[in-house]
Design a protein around this motif. Sequence first.
Motif, PDB file in Angstrom:
ATOM      1  N   ASP A 538     -33.887   0.631 -17.025  1.00 56.29           N
ATOM      2  CA  ASP A 538     -35.166   0.101 -17.501  1.00 56.29           C
ATOM      3  C   ASP A 538     -36.287   0.817 -16.765  1.00 56.29           C
ATOM      4  O   ASP A 538     -36.412   0.718 -15.530  1.00 56.29           O
ATOM      5  CB  ASP A 538     -35.246  -1.402 -17.250  1.00 56.29           C
ATOM      6  CG  ASP A 538     -34.402  -2.193 -18.229  1.00 56.29           C
ATOM      7  OD1 ASP A 538     -34.750  -2.207 -19.422  1.00 56.29           O
ATOM      8  OD2 ASP A 538     -33.397  -2.779 -17.803  1.00 56.29           O
ATOM      9  N   LEU A 539     -37.100   1.528 -17.517  1.00 58.96           N
ATOM     10  CA  LEU A 539     -38.161   2.351 -16.959  1.00 58.96           C
ATOM     11  C   LEU A 539     -39.509   1.840 -17.440  1.00 58.96           C
ATOM     12  O   LEU A 539     -39.724   1.673 -18.649  1.00 58.96           O
ATOM     13  CB  LEU A 539     -37.960   3.809 -17.389  1.00 58.96           C
ATOM     14  CG  LEU A 539     -38.941   4.852 -16.861  1.00 58.96           C
ATOM     15  CD1 LEU A 539     -38.831   4.963 -15.337  1.00 58.96           C
ATOM     16  CD2 LEU A 539     -38.669   6.193 -17.528  1.00 58.96           C
ATOM     17  N   LEU A 540     -40.405   1.567 -16.509  1.00 61.04           N
ATOM     18  CA  LEU A 540     -41.795   1.245 -16.840  1.00 61.04           C
ATOM     19  C   LEU A 540     -42.628   2.501 -16.629  1.00 61.04           C
ATOM     20  O   LEU A 540     -42.692   3.042 -15.508  1.00 61.04           O
ATOM     21  CB  LEU A 540     -42.323   0.105 -15.973  1.00 61.04           C
ATOM     22  CG  LEU A 540     -41.942  -1.310 -16.389  1.00 61.04           C
ATOM     23  CD1 LEU A 540     -42.557  -2.322 -15.430  1.00 61.04           C
ATOM     24  CD2 LEU A 540     -42.384  -1.614 -17.815  1.00 61.04           C
ATOM     25  N   LEU A 636     -41.654   2.617 -12.511  1.00 61.70           N
ATOM     26  CA  LEU A 636     -40.619   1.757 -11.922  1.00 61.70           C
ATOM     27  C   LEU A 636     -39.323   1.936 -12.681  1.00 61.70           C
ATOM     28  O   LEU A 636     -39.336   2.082 -13.909  1.00 61.70           O
ATOM     29  CB  LEU A 636     -41.079   0.298 -11.959  1.00 61.70           C
ATOM     30  CG  LEU A 636     -40.087  -0.790 -11.523  1.00 61.70           C
ATOM     31  CD1 LEU A 636     -40.825  -1.949 -10.868  1.00 61.70           C
ATOM     32  CD2 LEU A 636     -39.306  -1.314 -12.741  1.00 61.70           C
ATOM     33  N   LEU A 637     -38.211   1.896 -11.945  1.00 67.33           N
ATOM     34  CA  LEU A 637     -36.893   2.004 -12.579  1.00 67.33           C
ATOM     35  C   LEU A 637     -35.952   0.952 -12.013  1.00 67.33           C
ATOM     36  O   LEU A 637     -35.757   0.864 -10.792  1.00 67.33           O
ATOM     37  CB  LEU A 637     -36.293   3.398 -12.342  1.00 67.33           C
ATOM     38  CG  LEU A 637     -34.856   3.603 -12.825  1.00 67.33           C
ATOM     39  CD1 LEU A 637     -34.788   3.514 -14.350  1.00 67.33           C
ATOM     40  CD2 LEU A 637     -34.302   4.945 -12.336  1.00 67.33           C
ATOM     41  N   PHE A 638     -35.392   0.127 -12.914  1.00 67.21           N
ATOM     42  CA  PHE A 638     -34.263  -0.745 -12.591  1.00 67.21           C
ATOM     43  C   PHE A 638     -33.020  -0.127 -13.233  1.00 67.21           C
ATOM     44  O   PHE A 638     -33.056   0.284 -14.401  1.00 67.21           O
ATOM     45  CB  PHE A 638     -34.431  -2.149 -13.174  1.00 67.21           C
ATOM     46  CG  PHE A 638     -35.441  -3.020 -12.475  1.00 67.21           C
ATOM     47  CD1 PHE A 638     -35.327  -3.323 -11.130  1.00 67.21           C
ATOM     48  CD2 PHE A 638     -36.502  -3.565 -13.180  1.00 67.21           C
ATOM     49  CE1 PHE A 638     -36.247  -4.142 -10.495  1.00 67.21           C
ATOM     50  CE2 PHE A 638     -37.427  -4.386 -12.566  1.00 67.21           C
ATOM     51  CZ  PHE A 638     -37.309  -4.670 -11.209  1.00 67.21           C
ATOM     52  N   THR A 639     -31.912  -0.113 -12.508  1.00 69.83           N
ATOM     53  CA  THR A 639     -30.633   0.317 -13.070  1.00 69.83           C
ATOM     54  C   THR A 639     -29.636  -0.822 -12.934  1.00 69.83           C
ATOM     55  O   THR A 639     -29.396  -1.315 -11.828  1.00 69.83           O
ATOM     56  CB  THR A 639     -30.090   1.564 -12.356  1.00 69.83           C
ATOM     57  OG1 THR A 639     -30.988   2.657 -12.571  1.00 69.83           O
ATOM     58  CG2 THR A 639     -28.719   1.946 -12.902  1.00 69.83           C
ATOM     59  N   SER A 640     -29.071  -1.240 -14.068  1.00 69.75           N
ATOM     60  CA  SER A 640     -28.066  -2.312 -14.092  1.00 69.75           C
ATOM     61  C   SER A 640     -26.732  -1.708 -14.490  1.00 69.75           C
ATOM     62  O   SER A 640     -26.620  -1.068 -15.542  1.00 69.75           O
ATOM     63  CB  SER A 640     -28.466  -3.401 -15.087  1.00 69.75           C
ATOM     64  OG  SER A 640     -29.739  -3.944 -14.781  1.00 69.75           O
TER      65      SER A 640
END
Length: 646
Positions: A538-540, A636-640
């Motif tokens: 997920d990249l903002l 911002l980057l979330f990695t799941s």
Amino acid sequence: MNKLTLVLKAARELGVRKLLCFGRYKLGLKSGHFRRMTPAAPSQSPTFAQRPAALKQTFTLPDAQFIGMQKQALAEAKAICAGQVRLFGDQLHPLNLAPQPPLAHWTEYETGKASWGGPQDIKFIWEPSRFSWAFTLARAYAVNLDETCPQAFWQAFETFQQANPPNLGPNWLSAQEVALRILAFIFCDQIFANSAASTPERRQQLWQSIADHAQRIPPTLVYARAQNNNHLLSEAVGLFSAAVYLPDHPKAEKWLRLGWHWFNWGIQHQVSPGGTYVQHSTNYHRLMLQLALWMQTLTQLPGSAPLPQTTLSRLASATNWLWALTDPRTGRIPNLGSNDGAHILPLSGQPFHDYRPVVQAAARAFLSKSLFPPGPWGELSTWLSLPLENSLDVPLPQPQSADMPRLENAQSRAFMHTAHFSDRPSHADQLHVDLWWQSENITLDAGTYAYNAPPPWDNPLSAGSAHNILTINGQDQMLRAGRFLWLNWAQAQRIEELRDTDEQLLGLTAQHDGFRRLGFIHRRTLTTLQNGGWCVDDLLIPTHKKSPKSPNKARLSWLLPDWPWSFEGNTLTLQSPLGKALLTVKGAEHIALVRSGKCIYGNIDPQPFWGWHSPTYGVKLPALMLIAEKQTCHKLLFTSLFSFNT
């Protein structure tokens, strides 16, 4: 935001035609026009009631293979005869067809001058009065001709008639509810026609009731047109059905014309060429196909005109769309969008969440083929006189949905919602990911639970924070302007696809523009991994060159089953019936776990509706919601990472 601004936004997104139709409806209420058009007295049309020979046999009893599968119908019919019915496909409730007195004209409930009694959600008044449970009595009667089944139906019908005079009480408030009762009355009149309990007097009362119901619909069709959703289709099918069934009624020709026109107009304007239904809801998609199957059955009668090719083409696409989401082994699908528990043709022993009966019947009706091998899911097709099943040596390859693409590997499958809304969305759920490990739904769609309950349960699960997506500063992708109204629609765009040499979809990148007003684009990449797991990035992406004056809080949510759990660092381990399911989230400053509205790990102040899952209307079950947070002024980057160990 002031009312004028909201009205202007609604006019731009919903369209002037809808607002004008809704305005006409409100004017009809305020002026008393609808009250004059729907008087609180039954019509008197004896001509058709004296000619039962004009009523044609429409439905066929199931063949021997399904008779042996209907033990479930017998058990449930026994409960119905004892006064217990299954509402919304789930738990048994007392069969109550008598609203709390005193009864008022239906317009008084709509204008707030009368109350249907306390804080009760009106859907719990409407649902038993749809008479959908009566289809189960008919199925049971087909097995053993037990006279207790038709007797139970007729007693319930007479109770309803006495407690709900035409146009009085909350059961006449919604023309859609009125229309759906017509279908149940017609079906039961046909199946119970030769029963000793079906006396001429009772059948004439039922025919008169069908006429009274049909006359309630035309005055407020303008409201259904303003909605342009399943309301319009239901009311059109109800009118057409009454006209076909009561051909001698003085208004039958008008009902036939209205029903035919608005059903075909509705299908052609509510179903996209790619098969997406306007409400972006799997359960309402099924409801639409059930109405279409009923309509198709009536148009096969001698002397009837077939549905036009444009309508049939849209229904074929809609069938493929639902098939693309259906698990061939269980019939389960993602719980996408609003789910009010509707199941208007329960002519199968399969549970509420098994979509194979409708998909199979729709495939035979609109694709001219069977999609599943012979089995109990074929019973609905037999009742509707659709062609017999063909033997399938190997499963047919499933198509792809244009706005809910499916990725698969050897162990699991995943879907991502990437819709382009042409009409008002029901949930703020762009880029929601539904992940399944074999038959287990790992990342859940929260569902609906309730539309009309007291706060906080007045349709809160439609919010973005209840889905498997990102929110920024606690704000949704879209502007919530009412319990059922979203404005500033977030539109999704598919950016890139990764496929193997066999054109199997292995990865998908998509984004939506709902956070552009906050200075960001949300881009999500879903990729299948070689170990059978999944990666979700997920990249903002900031849309402005200048950094904001204060940081924004990004929050990623994953709704998970209520299984035994443990944390180690940033990895959550769930003990599922199939083995361990692991979720690792990278890039977060804080991670918390919420269950049933309460924080059980980490530190966060949860909303009361977080950590709940509603598989059908009126039912909410505990779930685990993992929440990852980080503040940022920049990208911002979330990695799941999801993995499974059997």
